[in-house]
Design an enzyme around this catalytic site. Structure first.
Site, PDB file in Angstrom:
ATOM      1  N   HIS A 175      77.365 -21.394  42.499  1.00 30.56           N
ATOM      2  CA  HIS A 175      75.973 -20.813  42.035  1.00 30.56           C
ATOM      3  C   HIS A 175      75.700 -21.271  40.824  1.00 30.56           C
ATOM      4  O   HIS A 175      74.586 -21.360  40.216  1.00 30.56           O
ATOM      5  CB  HIS A 175      76.125 -19.298  41.904  1.00 30.56           C
ATOM      6  CG  HIS A 175      76.206 -18.447  43.185  1.00 30.56           C
ATOM      7  ND1 HIS A 175      75.265 -17.950  43.886  1.00 30.56           N
ATOM      8  CD2 HIS A 175      77.449 -18.115  44.065  1.00 30.56           C
ATOM      9  CE1 HIS A 175      75.401 -17.344  45.141  1.00 30.56           C
ATOM     10  NE2 HIS A 175      76.860 -17.751  45.318  1.00 30.56           N
ATOM     11  N   ASP A 185      70.207 -14.606  39.759  1.00 37.02           N
ATOM     12  CA  ASP A 185      70.754 -14.891  41.154  1.00 37.02           C
ATOM     13  C   ASP A 185      70.480 -13.786  42.179  1.00 37.02           C
ATOM     14  O   ASP A 185      70.189 -12.867  41.870  1.00 37.02           O
ATOM     15  CB  ASP A 185      72.216 -15.418  40.968  1.00 37.02           C
ATOM     16  CG  ASP A 185      73.099 -16.196  42.073  1.00 37.02           C
ATOM     17  OD1 ASP A 185      72.779 -17.295  42.355  1.00 37.02           O
ATOM     18  OD2 ASP A 185      73.451 -15.267  43.019  1.00 37.02           O
ATOM     19  N   THR A 219      69.918 -19.652  45.755  1.00 35.18           N
ATOM     20  CA  THR A 219      70.790 -20.641  46.122  1.00 35.18           C
ATOM     21  C   THR A 219      70.810 -21.165  47.419  1.00 35.18           C
ATOM     22  O   THR A 219      71.608 -21.925  47.511  1.00 35.18           O
ATOM     23  CB  THR A 219      71.979 -20.420  45.230  1.00 35.18           C
ATOM     24  OG1 THR A 219      72.687 -19.501  45.725  1.00 35.18           O
ATOM     25  CG2 THR A 219      71.839 -20.076  43.814  1.00 35.18           C
ATOM     26  N   GLN A 279      83.658 -34.146  46.657  1.00 35.03           N
ATOM     27  CA  GLN A 279      82.858 -34.129  47.784  1.00 35.03           C
ATOM     28  C   GLN A 279      81.765 -35.064  47.773  1.00 35.03           C
ATOM     29  O   GLN A 279      81.516 -35.640  48.749  1.00 35.03           O
ATOM     30  CB  GLN A 279      82.364 -32.780  48.200  1.00 35.03           C
ATOM     31  CG  GLN A 279      81.663 -32.530  49.265  1.00 35.03           C
ATOM     32  CD  GLN A 279      81.707 -31.019  49.770  1.00 35.03           C
ATOM     33  OE1 GLN A 279      82.412 -30.362  50.387  1.00 35.03           O
ATOM     34  NE2 GLN A 279      80.365 -30.613  50.009  1.00 35.03           N
ATOM     35  N   TRP A 323      75.513 -23.629  51.442  1.00 30.75           N
ATOM     36  CA  TRP A 323      74.452 -24.110  51.370  1.00 30.75           C
ATOM     37  C   TRP A 323      74.349 -25.379  50.570  1.00 30.75           C
ATOM     38  O   TRP A 323      73.571 -26.642  50.912  1.00 30.75           O
ATOM     39  CB  TRP A 323      73.181 -23.304  50.675  1.00 30.75           C
ATOM     40  CG  TRP A 323      71.870 -23.740  50.883  1.00 30.75           C
ATOM     41  CD1 TRP A 323      71.003 -23.935  50.043  1.00 30.75           C
ATOM     42  CD2 TRP A 323      71.089 -24.147  52.208  1.00 30.75           C
ATOM     43  NE1 TRP A 323      69.576 -24.406  50.427  1.00 30.75           N
ATOM     44  CE2 TRP A 323      69.806 -24.270  51.923  1.00 30.75           C
ATOM     45  CE3 TRP A 323      71.464 -24.111  53.267  1.00 30.75           C
ATOM     46  CZ2 TRP A 323      68.926 -24.708  52.829  1.00 30.75           C
ATOM     47  CZ3 TRP A 323      70.745 -24.230  54.568  1.00 30.75           C
ATOM     48  CH2 TRP A 323      69.376 -24.514  54.192  1.00 30.75           C
ATOM     49  N   SER A 336      76.776 -27.549  50.368  1.00 32.05           N
ATOM     50  CA  SER A 336      77.241 -28.741  51.359  1.00 32.05           C
ATOM     51  C   SER A 336      76.337 -28.965  52.289  1.00 32.05           C
ATOM     52  O   SER A 336      76.261 -30.242  52.704  1.00 32.05           O
ATOM     53  CB  SER A 336      78.556 -28.322  51.766  1.00 32.05           C
ATOM     54  OG  SER A 336      79.639 -27.866  51.097  1.00 32.05           O
TER      55      SER A 336
END
Length: 473
Positions: free
Chosen positions: A17, A117, A139, A344, A362, A364
């Site tokens: 986040h 958030d 997010t 990644q 999300w 990824s």
């Protein structure tokens, strides 16, 4: 030009986040030199990596972005992750109030809003105290936002008993999807547990109190979901994504990338399950058997689950061989690599990657789209099941391994996905006409994601509308 107004961002704890929140702050200050941003950061007591994340982010931010690490709080452990996060955020309310009071007391720049958030909705109360608007940064995707709002409406306005949706044949119609969805495959477990349901849908209720919702998506990815939000009584929605940290320069030098460099284009299956993604030994062995059977090249980020009942961050296995079938590493030495933490973004950006076995977080999901990599879905948490379903049902960009996987690290429950299921999903991802068509679709959506952020693109214009709204306060 002198800075004239300031926004305060309050992300949920955790790198998944925090990172997109900082990236959004960069985007805002780059677009408007009158704007400054303060990001108030909550640190999990068990997150040993947050300090390195903080330092990395601090080194990359612009002069008009300030990162503020709030005092460490350690509320008593709870039986579920959602409950823990809820009480953890609540424990920081006084610290947030103090930080906002300091900013509000200054004559310049003028405080013009709080951006919190999706799991920090109680901070609306702080915005009300100081007489400034509150906005939400969602997010995740628009479909997940729509599902939360719809479930909340079913419960509070239509008085539906959501627990009756446990049945294997239960379906629900959602405005953000073209067809009814089977509840058993996607419905969050939180819906069935009273206190968790109260918190989960309580957040959705408070979403409606905000002046606007920024969503990390783009219009071309979720047109139906974005259109449906207006009919659900949502505040103005600004699709401004994909918001990603796609700079990979700092990832160079990782030894594993030297191995990836040696592999043919689109030949490697990458398995990575996010910052919370871990497996016990019994599940790791099933994955290993599946990989060995397929014969595909692979790069597998394998991380160890915390002990039963422990609220701790994942860690790398001291010796991965202990969690794998005997002789697996020797038999596959020329075929693949088992590693711990993975860079990644750098991996997905590499031409050798042909498919991504993912938990469907999300971040990824958006990264896989940006780099044009098809996904095999294995969501492990409620929000990831919803995102994965949107990805599979609406767009046809992913193959399925297991959509109704259920786990809860806090109480040690876990189901095991068999080697047959995993092998089948990987083969669907990499082989045959469907895989070729899927790869083509992903490349098309990837191009749309890049155009959305470019000058004149849908997200570029949506962000301009948000800036105009904030600056007019």
């Amino acid at each position: 030009m002198t800075t004239k107004y300031e926004l305060v961002f309050i992300p949920s704890p955790g790198h998944g986040h925090l990172a997109p929140t900082v990236e959004m702050a960069k985007l805002l200050v780059d677009r408007d030199d009158r704007l400054s941003v303060s990001v108030l950061i909550m640190k999990f007591p068990f997150d040993s990596e947050i300090d390195s994340h903080f330092e990395s982010l601090a080194a990359s931010i612009a002069a008009r972005i300030r990162l503020v690490l709030l005092p460490l709080q350690d509320p008593s452990p709870r039986t579920s992750p959602l409950l823990f996060v809820h009480h953890f955020v609540e424990s920081h309310k006084a610290d947030v109030r103090e930080a906002v009071a300091e900013l509000s007391a200054r004559s310049s720049p003028r405080l013009t809003g709080l951006v919190f958030d999706m799991f920090c909705t109680s901070m609306i109360d702080v915005a009300v105290e100081f007489g400034v608007p509150s906005y939400m940064f969602f997010t995740s995707g628009a479909a997940f936002l729509g599902i939360m709002l719809h479930l909340q409406s079913l419960q509070d306005e239509q008085h539906m008993d959501l627990t009756r949706l446990k049945g294997p044949d239960a379906e629900l119609d959602f405005p953000c999807f073209a067809n009814p969805l089977p509840a058993s495959k996607f419905l969050p477990l939180e819906v069935f547990m009273e206190e968790d349901r109260r918190i989960f849908l309580g957040h959705a209720l408070r979403f409606r109190e905000t002046k606007g919702i920024l969503v990390n998506t783009f219009a071309e990815l979720e047109p139906r979901a974005l259109e449906a939000l207006a009919s659900m009584g949502a505040p103005p929605v600004y699709p401004i994504g994909p918001i990603l940290n796609i700079k990979v320069q700092s990832e160079k030098g990782f030894e594993i990338l030297d191995w990836v460099d040696q592999q043919p284009d689109a030949s490697v299956v990458f398995l990575c399950f996010g910052s919370r993604g871990t497996f016990h030994e019994n599940q790791a062995k099933e994955i290993a058997h599946a990989l060995e059977r397929t014969g595909y090249r692979f790069l597998w980020s394998l991380r160890q689950a915390p002990a039963k009942g422990m609220m701790k961050a994942p860690c790398d296995y001291p010796d991965p061989a202990e969690a794998l079938p005997e002789g697996f590493l020797d038999r596959t030495a020329g075929l693949g690599r088992v590693i711990g933490w993975a860079p990644q973004v750098a991996v997905l950006a590499h031409s050798a990657i042909g498919g991504f076995v993912s938990h469907c977080g999300w971040n990824s999901t958006l990264e896989s789209i940006w780099f044009g990599i098809p996904v095999a879905t294995w969501p492990q948490y409620a929000e990831q099941q919803l995102n994965a379903f949107q990805l599979v049902v609406e767009l046809g960009l992913a193959a399925e391994i297991k959509m109704d996987y259920r786990r809860d690290h806090a109480i040690g429950s876990d189901c095991v996905v068999t080697a047959d299921e995993i092998e089948g999903g990987i083969r669907k991802l990499m082989e045959g006409e469907e895989a070729r068509e899927r790869r083509k679709k992903v490349k098309e959506v990837s191009e749309k994601s890049r155009k959305a952020l470019a000058e004149g693109g849908s997200s570029y214009l949506s962000l301009a509308h948000f800036i105009e709204d904030v600056s007019s306060q």
